[in-house]
Design a protein around this motif. Sequence first.
Motif, PDB file in Angstrom:
ATOM      1  N   ARG A   1      -7.263  32.559  13.179  1.00 37.65           N
ATOM      2  CA  ARG A   1      -6.688  32.592  11.828  1.00 37.65           C
ATOM      3  C   ARG A   1      -7.474  31.645  10.923  1.00 37.65           C
ATOM      4  O   ARG A   1      -7.906  30.571  11.342  1.00 37.65           O
TER       5      ARG A   1
ATOM      6  N   PHE B   1      -7.747  30.032   6.736  1.00 33.13           N
ATOM      7  CA  PHE B   1      -6.926  29.767   5.543  1.00 33.13           C
ATOM      8  C   PHE B   1      -7.780  29.197   4.412  1.00 33.13           C
ATOM      9  O   PHE B   1      -8.898  28.736   4.620  1.00 33.13           O
TER      10      PHE B   1
ATOM     11  N   ARG C   1     -11.357  32.376   1.886  1.00 32.27           N
ATOM     12  CA  ARG C   1     -12.054  32.973   0.743  1.00 32.27           C
ATOM     13  C   ARG C   1     -13.551  33.147   1.059  1.00 32.27           C
ATOM     14  O   ARG C   1     -14.148  34.160   0.721  1.00 32.27           O
TER      15      ARG C   1
ATOM     16  N   ARG D   1     -11.438  21.485  11.772  1.00 32.75           N
ATOM     17  CA  ARG D   1     -10.774  21.326  13.071  1.00 32.75           C
ATOM     18  C   ARG D   1     -10.214  22.667  13.549  1.00 32.75           C
ATOM     19  O   ARG D   1      -9.895  23.534  12.753  1.00 32.75           O
TER      20      ARG D   1
ATOM     21  N   ALA E   1      -6.998  24.389  15.621  1.00 34.93           N
ATOM     22  CA  ALA E   1      -5.665  24.173  16.186  1.00 34.93           C
ATOM     23  C   ALA E   1      -5.461  25.237  17.257  1.00 34.93           C
ATOM     24  O   ALA E   1      -5.807  26.400  17.055  1.00 34.93           O
TER      25      ALA E   1
ATOM     26  N   GLY F   1      -0.834  25.738  17.661  1.00 39.93           N
ATOM     27  CA  GLY F   1      -0.132  24.908  16.684  1.00 39.93           C
ATOM     28  C   GLY F   1      -0.370  23.423  16.788  1.00 39.93           C
ATOM     29  O   GLY F   1       0.358  22.638  16.168  1.00 39.93           O
ATOM     30  N   ARG F   2      -1.388  23.012  17.548  1.00 45.12           N
ATOM     31  CA  ARG F   2      -1.725  21.575  17.624  1.00 45.12           C
ATOM     32  C   ARG F   2      -3.229  21.413  17.464  1.00 45.12           C
ATOM     33  O   ARG F   2      -4.008  22.225  17.972  1.00 45.12           O
ATOM     34  N   TYR F   3      -3.633  20.318  16.783  1.00 47.27           N
ATOM     35  CA  TYR F   3      -5.059  20.070  16.665  1.00 47.27           C
ATOM     36  C   TYR F   3      -5.678  19.904  18.046  1.00 47.27           C
ATOM     37  O   TYR F   3      -5.076  19.300  18.944  1.00 47.27           O
TER      38      TYR F   3
ATOM     39  N   GLU G   1      -3.016  30.998  20.590  1.00 51.06           N
ATOM     40  CA  GLU G   1      -3.134  31.201  19.143  1.00 51.06           C
ATOM     41  C   GLU G   1      -4.095  30.151  18.607  1.00 51.06           C
ATOM     42  O   GLU G   1      -3.865  28.948  18.751  1.00 51.06           O
ATOM     43  N   VAL G   2      -5.176  30.617  18.002  1.00 52.58           N
ATOM     44  CA  VAL G   2      -6.224  29.712  17.535  1.00 52.58           C
ATOM     45  C   VAL G   2      -6.336  29.808  16.022  1.00 52.58           C
ATOM     46  O   VAL G   2      -6.277  30.895  15.451  1.00 52.58           O
ATOM     47  N   ALA G   3      -6.485  28.650  15.364  1.00 54.36           N
ATOM     48  CA  ALA G   3      -6.661  28.631  13.909  1.00 54.36           C
ATOM     49  C   ALA G   3      -7.758  27.649  13.549  1.00 54.36           C
ATOM     50  O   ALA G   3      -7.929  26.617  14.206  1.00 54.36           O
TER      51      ALA G   3
ATOM     52  N   ILE H   1      -8.834  25.055  10.832  1.00 55.83           N
ATOM     53  CA  ILE H   1      -8.164  24.301   9.771  1.00 55.83           C
ATOM     54  C   ILE H   1      -9.216  23.525   8.990  1.00 55.83           C
ATOM     55  O   ILE H   1      -9.745  22.512   9.457  1.00 55.83           O
TER      56      ILE H   1
ATOM     57  N   VAL I   1      -7.249  20.697   3.949  1.00 52.73           N
ATOM     58  CA  VAL I   1      -5.892  21.119   3.593  1.00 52.73           C
ATOM     59  C   VAL I   1      -5.531  20.537   2.225  1.00 52.73           C
ATOM     60  O   VAL I   1      -6.222  19.661   1.714  1.00 52.73           O
ATOM     61  N   GLY I   2      -4.448  21.029   1.642  1.00 52.51           N
ATOM     62  CA  GLY I   2      -4.137  20.580   0.274  1.00 52.51           C
ATOM     63  C   GLY I   2      -2.661  20.596  -0.050  1.00 52.51           C
ATOM     64  O   GLY I   2      -2.268  21.014  -1.142  1.00 52.51           O
ATOM     65  N   GLY I   3      -1.845  20.109   0.846  1.00 54.47           N
ATOM     66  CA  GLY I   3      -0.414  20.083   0.550  1.00 54.47           C
ATOM     67  C   GLY I   3      -0.072  19.035  -0.493  1.00 54.47           C
ATOM     68  O   GLY I   3      -0.892  18.214  -0.880  1.00 54.47           O
TER      69      GLY I   3
END
Lengths: 131, 131, 81, 81
Positions: free
Chosen positions: D6, D8, D13, D52, D54, D57-59, D71-73, D75, D78-80
Amino acid sequence: MATMDAISVSITDGPLGEPPARPDKGACGAWVVFEGVVRGDEGGGPIVALRYTAYEPMAQNQLAELGESVRAEFGVDCLMVEHSRGLVPVGACSFRLSIASGHRKEALAAMDAFIDRMKKDVPIWKEPVRG
Amino acid sequence: MATMDAISVSITDGPLGEPPARPDKGACGAWVVFEGVVRGDEGGGPIVALRYTAYEPMAQNQLAELGESVRAEFGVDCLMVEHSRGLVPVGACSFRLSIASGHRKEALAAMDAFIDRMKKDVPIWKEPVRG
Amino acid sequence: MRIEIRIFGAEARAAGADALAVDLDGPATCGSLREAMRERSPALAPALGWARFAVNGRYADDETEIGETDEVALIGLVGGG
Amino acid sequence: MRIEIRIFGAEARAAGADALAVDLDGPATCGSLREAMRERSPALAPALGWARFAVNGRYADDETEIGETDEVALIGLVGGG
């Protein structure tokens, strides 16, 4: 921010009411509200309330001057101070400082500086009321 | 404080609603609420909104773990995090952190630390929406 | 001349009053008032070592002159918030 | 085996997609996935230098092993808030 003054100060009887609305113009970025709440163990033992005395209008003027100097020093947009006089029971709010700012860091720094200086310089006193 | 969890986290659609009520038990001493408000000039030019994307449930879990570690590190009593996902227009609130603590200094320090770490580690992204 | 000084908080409790009147000779300053108050009210002597005066609602130093029409207050340890 | 990743934010983009599938041989780690993604998607190469992963759901670090059911993402920045 156009709808509110940069600095507002009020000293009112008893616990403070609801917090002020967040400034709805201009999208301030950061809005921080600090509330001081009367603790049940203030002043070295169980209490039921604090009684605040303010030397007015000096207290009011000092809060406004302090607000203006902190606003200028930290570059925050607006700063609202509310303080109680008279009786405030445990669990109720006796002091509120609300700051709108472009960014968080200066809002938090301004909040800390304002409260430190208020506790040193503004002529307001509190006295524990025991049950 | 008996009525609320030490840590609460929520990620919800659109702008955040009203702030949580201040914990009414135990007389926390200090209650600080930080709100992040969408600015009209975020991201290098005028915008009408930000669109937030969260990688869930990792974002939720990271916020909770961060909350717990900051709570323990700074010794604050309770820490509530709210974050938006989806569209948040300029002037609306997309992030709120509320902290109850015995004293002000640790509440402000915990707030600053939480937000710094959140911005580095929590998998949430924002994208400007232009008019 | 007679100066009335407002007192608050711990100092008011120590003095058993929230105001004190002191007679001063000639041109008075906060410094001469401080000395006169020390003699007039031994209970306030410790606080008078460090407490500030306010004249007409502003902090004043010991050189500040005061007259009968000025509002004078002794400001000890404050405790707002 | 086939790993779906995944993606983001700015990385999604750049890649023009919010997920990417990569075929890997033998025992895979985040490090070998990183190398494979660099070849598979040049648009992501700059971010793959520092972003990084994840896993579930963990780094995870580059030594972390991954299998088809994980499940691999990826990351990125980030910009929360």
